[in-house]
Design a protein around this motif. Structure first.
Motif, PDB file in Angstrom:
ATOM      1  N   TRP A 126       1.664   4.125   9.297  1.00  0.00           N
ATOM      2  CA  TRP A 126       3.061   3.820   9.647  1.00  0.00           C
ATOM      3  C   TRP A 126       3.452   4.440  10.986  1.00  0.00           C
ATOM      4  CZ3 TRP A 126       5.242  -0.178   7.969  1.00  0.00           C
ATOM      5  CH2 TRP A 126       5.218  -0.567   6.635  1.00  0.00           C
ATOM      6  N   ASN A 127       2.970   5.659  11.243  1.00  0.00           N
ATOM      7  CA  ASN A 127       3.271   6.293  12.532  1.00  0.00           C
ATOM      8  C   ASN A 127       2.724   5.455  13.688  1.00  0.00           C
ATOM      9  OD1 ASN A 127       2.816   9.799  11.517  1.00  0.00           O
ATOM     10  ND2 ASN A 127       4.584   8.464  11.286  1.00  0.00           N
ATOM     11  N   ARG A 128       1.570   4.881  13.502  1.00  0.00           N
ATOM     12  CA  ARG A 128       0.999   4.058  14.562  1.00  0.00           C
ATOM     13  C   ARG A 128       1.811   2.784  14.771  1.00  0.00           C
ATOM     14  NH1 ARG A 128      -1.622   7.999  13.457  1.00  0.00           N
ATOM     15  NH2 ARG A 128      -3.453   8.760  14.531  1.00  0.00           N
ATOM     16  N   VAL A 129       2.346   2.232  13.709  1.00  0.00           N
ATOM     17  CA  VAL A 129       3.252   1.089  13.838  1.00  0.00           C
ATOM     18  C   VAL A 129       4.520   1.515  14.579  1.00  0.00           C
ATOM     19  CG1 VAL A 129       4.738  -0.534  12.570  1.00  0.00           C
ATOM     20  CG2 VAL A 129       2.387  -0.108  11.783  1.00  0.00           C
ATOM     21  N   VAL A 143       4.798  15.996   3.733  1.00  0.00           N
ATOM     22  CA  VAL A 143       3.579  15.446   4.317  1.00  0.00           C
ATOM     23  C   VAL A 143       3.935  14.389   5.357  1.00  0.00           C
ATOM     24  CG1 VAL A 143       1.603  13.930   3.787  1.00  0.00           C
ATOM     25  CG2 VAL A 143       2.048  15.979   2.394  1.00  0.00           C
ATOM     26  N   ARG A 144       4.838  13.492   4.995  1.00  0.00           N
ATOM     27  CA  ARG A 144       5.234  12.416   5.921  1.00  0.00           C
ATOM     28  C   ARG A 144       5.924  12.987   7.164  1.00  0.00           C
ATOM     29  NH1 ARG A 144       7.282   9.502   0.708  1.00  0.00           N
ATOM     30  NH2 ARG A 144       5.613   8.002   0.313  1.00  0.00           N
ATOM     31  N   MET A 156      -4.658  12.197  -0.166  1.00  0.00           N
ATOM     32  CA  MET A 156      -5.373  11.652   0.987  1.00  0.00           C
ATOM     33  C   MET A 156      -4.864  10.247   1.309  1.00  0.00           C
ATOM     34  SD  MET A 156      -9.123  13.173  -0.003  1.00  0.00           S
ATOM     35  CE  MET A 156     -10.022  12.068   1.040  1.00  0.00           C
ATOM     36  N   GLY A 157      -4.625   9.446   0.279  1.00  0.00           N
ATOM     37  CA  GLY A 157      -4.068   8.109   0.492  1.00  0.00           C
ATOM     38  C   GLY A 157      -2.696   8.162   1.145  1.00  0.00           C
ATOM     39  N   LEU A 158      -1.867   9.097   0.705  1.00  0.00           N
ATOM     40  CA  LEU A 158      -0.535   9.271   1.291  1.00  0.00           C
ATOM     41  C   LEU A 158      -0.631   9.642   2.771  1.00  0.00           C
ATOM     42  CD1 LEU A 158       2.589   9.594   1.012  1.00  0.00           C
ATOM     43  CD2 LEU A 158       2.119  11.974   0.370  1.00  0.00           C
ATOM     44  N   ILE A 159      -1.533  10.555   3.091  1.00  0.00           N
ATOM     45  CA  ILE A 159      -1.705  10.989   4.487  1.00  0.00           C
ATOM     46  C   ILE A 159      -2.216   9.830   5.342  1.00  0.00           C
ATOM     47  CG2 ILE A 159      -2.977  12.548   6.015  1.00  0.00           C
ATOM     48  CD1 ILE A 159      -2.969  14.565   3.575  1.00  0.00           C
ATOM     49  N   ILE A 160      -3.156   9.084   4.824  1.00  0.00           N
ATOM     50  CA  ILE A 160      -3.659   7.902   5.543  1.00  0.00           C
ATOM     51  C   ILE A 160      -2.521   6.924   5.786  1.00  0.00           C
ATOM     52  CG2 ILE A 160      -5.144   5.852   5.310  1.00  0.00           C
ATOM     53  CD1 ILE A 160      -7.130   7.796   3.797  1.00  0.00           C
ATOM     54  N   LEU A 210       0.833  -1.198   0.000  1.00  0.00           N
ATOM     55  CA  LEU A 210       0.000   0.000   0.000  1.00  0.00           C
ATOM     56  C   LEU A 210       0.872   1.254   0.000  1.00  0.00           C
ATOM     57  CD1 LEU A 210      -2.942   0.923   0.065  1.00  0.00           C
ATOM     58  CD2 LEU A 210      -2.848   0.771   2.566  1.00  0.00           C
ATOM     59  N   ASP A 211       1.942   1.235   0.757  1.00  0.00           N
ATOM     60  CA  ASP A 211       2.852   2.374   0.818  1.00  0.00           C
ATOM     61  C   ASP A 211       3.467   2.659  -0.556  1.00  0.00           C
ATOM     62  OD1 ASP A 211       4.237   4.389   2.464  1.00  0.00           O
ATOM     63  OD2 ASP A 211       6.033   3.253   1.934  1.00  0.00           O
ATOM     64  N   GLU A 212       3.777   1.618  -1.295  1.00  0.00           N
ATOM     65  CA  GLU A 212       4.401   1.788  -2.610  1.00  0.00           C
ATOM     66  C   GLU A 212       3.513   2.546  -3.584  1.00  0.00           C
ATOM     67  OE1 GLU A 212       5.614  -2.128  -3.837  1.00  0.00           O
ATOM     68  OE2 GLU A 212       7.298  -2.148  -2.414  1.00  0.00           O
ATOM     69  N   VAL A 213       2.213   2.443  -3.436  1.00  0.00           N
ATOM     70  CA  VAL A 213       1.301   3.155  -4.340  1.00  0.00           C
ATOM     71  C   VAL A 213       0.743   4.435  -3.731  1.00  0.00           C
ATOM     72  CG1 VAL A 213       0.687   1.068  -5.617  1.00  0.00           C
ATOM     73  CG2 VAL A 213      -0.741   1.807  -3.698  1.00  0.00           C
TER      74      VAL A 213
END
Length: 154
Positions: free
Chosen positions: A137-140, A41-42, A128-132, A25-28
């Motif tokens: 990842w931050n939660r991980v 953003v990240r 929006m997908g990138l922010i999600i 998912l991160d790759e896309v």
């Protein structure tokens, strides 16, 4: 309260299918988004979420992409340093903050409208997908207590 640190599970080890799905998912998640904007953003989401590992990773990646130290240092206060960021970057940072702090005001229409004016619908959906994704990842990173200082950009 114990003085010993609680050993945290490694999701990659104990839930490898889930972890691989996150990677896929991160790759896309940043397709079609300028790499410098994606890193901003990240970085901003990671600052808000207190994820040291992701903050370390994405500042290193941003430097590797050629972003400046000054912009990276100022991103936490981007509203006071607007001259360092394009209108599109500012709109992305606004939406990043609203989506990351979703429990505060549930992404108000005025903040969403700023992003909608700066990006076409496909770009906005991708953003929006990138922010999600960075919030996931931050939660991980935070929950698993991933330690900064071990990442090397390629």
């Amino acid at each position: 309260m114990s003085t010993h640190a609680v050993r945290r599970v490694k999701i990659a080890t104990h839930a490898p299918e889930f972890y691989q799905a996150l990677i896929a998912l991160d790759e896309v998640s940043a397709l079609g988004i300028d790499p410098k904007l994606a890193h901003l953003v990240r970085i901003r989401a990671s600052q808000l979420n207190g994820c040291a590992y992701c903050l370390d990773m994405h500042t290193l990646d941003a430097r590797h992409e050629g972003d400046t130290e000054q912009r990276l240092h100022l991103v936490a206060t981007w509203r006071e340093a607007r001259g360092f960021y394009t209108e599109q970057e500012q709109a992305a940072l606004e939406l990043t903050e609203a989506m990351t702090l979703i429990s505060v005001d549930h992404v108000p229409d005025d903040k969403y409208a700023i992003a909608a004016a700066a990006f076409d619908p496909k770009e906005l959906a991708q953003l929006m997908g990138l922010i999600i994704m960075i919030n996931a990842w931050n939660r991980v990173g935070v929950t698993c207590r991933l330690e900064p200082g071990h990442y090397n950009p390629s």
